[in-house]
Every structure is written in C-alpha cells, then in structure tokens.
Enzyme design. Sequence first.
Site, PDB file in Angstrom:
ATOM      1  N   GLY A 173       0.828  -1.206   0.000  1.00 36.75           N
ATOM      2  CA  GLY A 173       0.000   0.000   0.000  1.00 36.75           C
ATOM      3  C   GLY A 173       0.851   1.239   0.000  1.00 36.75           C
ATOM      4  O   GLY A 173       2.075   1.192   0.176  1.00 36.75           O
ATOM      5  N   GLY A 229       0.442   5.844   0.666  1.00 37.29           N
ATOM      6  CA  GLY A 229      -0.395   6.970   1.047  1.00 37.29           C
ATOM      7  C   GLY A 229       0.369   8.262   0.917  1.00 37.29           C
ATOM      8  O   GLY A 229       1.489   8.296   0.395  1.00 37.29           O
ATOM      9  N   GLY A 277       3.641   8.047   3.132  1.00 35.80           N
ATOM     10  CA  GLY A 277       4.633   6.994   2.979  1.00 35.80           C
ATOM     11  C   GLY A 277       4.046   5.745   2.375  1.00 35.80           C
ATOM     12  O   GLY A 277       2.892   5.709   1.958  1.00 35.80           O
ATOM     13  N   LYS A 310       4.967   0.676   7.902  1.00 40.13           N
ATOM     14  CA  LYS A 310       4.753   1.964   7.250  1.00 40.13           C
ATOM     15  C   LYS A 310       6.055   2.758   7.320  1.00 40.13           C
ATOM     16  O   LYS A 310       6.588   2.980   8.411  1.00 40.13           O
ATOM     17  CB  LYS A 310       3.627   2.728   7.948  1.00 40.13           C
ATOM     18  CG  LYS A 310       3.293   4.073   7.333  1.00 40.13           C
ATOM     19  CD  LYS A 310       2.114   4.707   8.062  1.00 40.13           C
ATOM     20  CE  LYS A 310       1.748   6.050   7.470  1.00 40.13           C
ATOM     21  NZ  LYS A 310       0.591   6.665   8.183  1.00 40.13           N
ATOM     22  N   ASP A 317      -9.667  10.976  10.206  1.00 44.90           N
ATOM     23  CA  ASP A 317      -9.533  10.534   8.818  1.00 44.90           C
ATOM     24  C   ASP A 317     -10.120   9.132   8.635  1.00 44.90           C
ATOM     25  O   ASP A 317      -9.515   8.257   8.023  1.00 44.90           O
ATOM     26  CB  ASP A 317      -8.061  10.555   8.395  1.00 44.90           C
ATOM     27  CG  ASP A 317      -7.893  10.533   6.872  1.00 44.90           C
ATOM     28  OD1 ASP A 317      -8.861  10.860   6.158  1.00 44.90           O
ATOM     29  OD2 ASP A 317      -6.799  10.198   6.408  1.00 44.90           O
TER      30      ASP A 317
END
Length: 277
Positions: A12, A14, A17, A34, A125
């Site tokens: 993934g 974002g 990062g 992450k 969020d």
Amino acid sequence: MEKSYILGRQVGSGVDGSVCVITESSTGYQYGCKSIDRSDNAAVLHAHAEITMLERLRGHPNIVTYNGHFEDERQLHIVMDLEGDDLCSHLQERGPRPEKEAARILKAVVSAVAVCHERRVMHRDIKPDNILLPSKQSGYENVKLADFGASADFSDRRCFRDVEGTSYYVAPEVLTGTGYDEKVDIWSLGILLHVLLSGYVPFHGKSEADIFRNIKTRSLNLNGSPWQEISAEAKELLKGMLQKNPYRRLTLAQIMAHPWLNKETNESESEMLVDSY
C-alpha cells in the site's frame, strides 16, 4: 527497537509513505511496516503523532496493533501487525454491502472509535482506505481501524481549527473555521455507512472546492437507487449520523444502541452460529 527485518513486497501507499511486508529475521514473523521519508518534516510529525496514539490505543481488537518503530538513515518505520486488504479495495472489488454486512462493519469501527474517544484520541480521517480487513478469512466484525497520522489528542482542549482529513469524509464544521471537536469522527462514520450501503459518497464535486461547498450546503439525498431497497431504519440511522449541526448528530452510544444496528448484527451472529454446526 533492536531487531533485524527483511524488507518484502509493498502492499500500500499513502500521502505520508508506503506500507510493505517485513519479516523479523530471528523469528520469521511477518509484519506490516509503514515507512516515512525523514526529509519530509510534516510527514515525520504526523508519524510521531501516530506512534503516540497507537501506543495509547493498544489492546482493542478493532484497532491495528502497534509493534514498535525504528529509524535508519533515510526513513522512519512503524511496525504493525500484518493485515489484509483495505476496505476501499474490497468495496471496489465486491461493490456495496448488504445491510447485515454493512452493520457488522459499522459496529466494529464504531466500537474502535468509542475506545479512541474514551482515551481522548480523535481520528479525523475515518474512511474505507483506513479500515483493514483481517488477513485470515474471518468476519467483518474483525476489521481494524488504522492510520492515525491525522489524529489529535483532545485531552486538554475540545476545539480544533486545523483542516485534517480526506475531502469526501470531512465534516462541515471543519470547513467553517469556527472550530470542531471529536464529533467530526461521527460524521465520517456516517459517510462510511453511506458508502457501504450505496457504493458512493453523498457529497461530491468536480473539484475539492465543489466537494467542500456541497458538504456545507447540500442536503442528504436518499432518493433513487439503491435507496428504495434499503430499510427505513438504516436510512434513519444515516440521517442521524449526517446531521450538519454537530450538536444534533447522534452520539457513539446512540449509534451502538440503534435498533437497526442491533437487529442486523444480532441476526448475523445467529446465522453464523447456525452455520458453525
């Protein structure tokens, strides 16, 4: 953290990062990691805030598990339990969820947010991208709330004015500049429920300015497809969560006690018990 890891595939990415699979050399255990570029001061600031919040929130089954962090010359790494796909990818693949499944997801995320608020953490969020499905084949009740990079500690104050979050999910009071509190998370949960049931967000536009204007001024429209097929009780809950006036918005306790949520999740649990025999 004095441990050695082997970097694996990226799963993934974002704004702040990327997320990769890492393997602990001494045990072979795999984790999600992450990684944030240390040259990006704003991203590093968000990352340290996220670490603080994850430490505070340890122990809840519907919040991603924090396993520590470490740094190298270029990056700051946050180590978490390895989960499956995010809910956004899942919905893109499978489409809107039936009411029973939407209720199970909502109940799990509301439970996580309730613990966040009890521990004075405002997420800011909440969206399908930040909700992770378990890596093993288990039910929607095991989804996990993740990505606390935009979160805030409201232990000492209850009024915030900085704009955080993702445009489609941001609450109207965030956009007025008059100040907001943790009730913004309930608005985002309402947008999440809308997406779960319909497959699209209620307030959209061709630009971010259009989206923000519609969030502030347009009424919630539950006419047309697929809303004719969705129960009145589900739509009643949705309207209560998406009140533009935050003081009229349902509380987390009211959501958890809502007849639709309890009816749908209780029936789901009964069906799972029957299926297990």
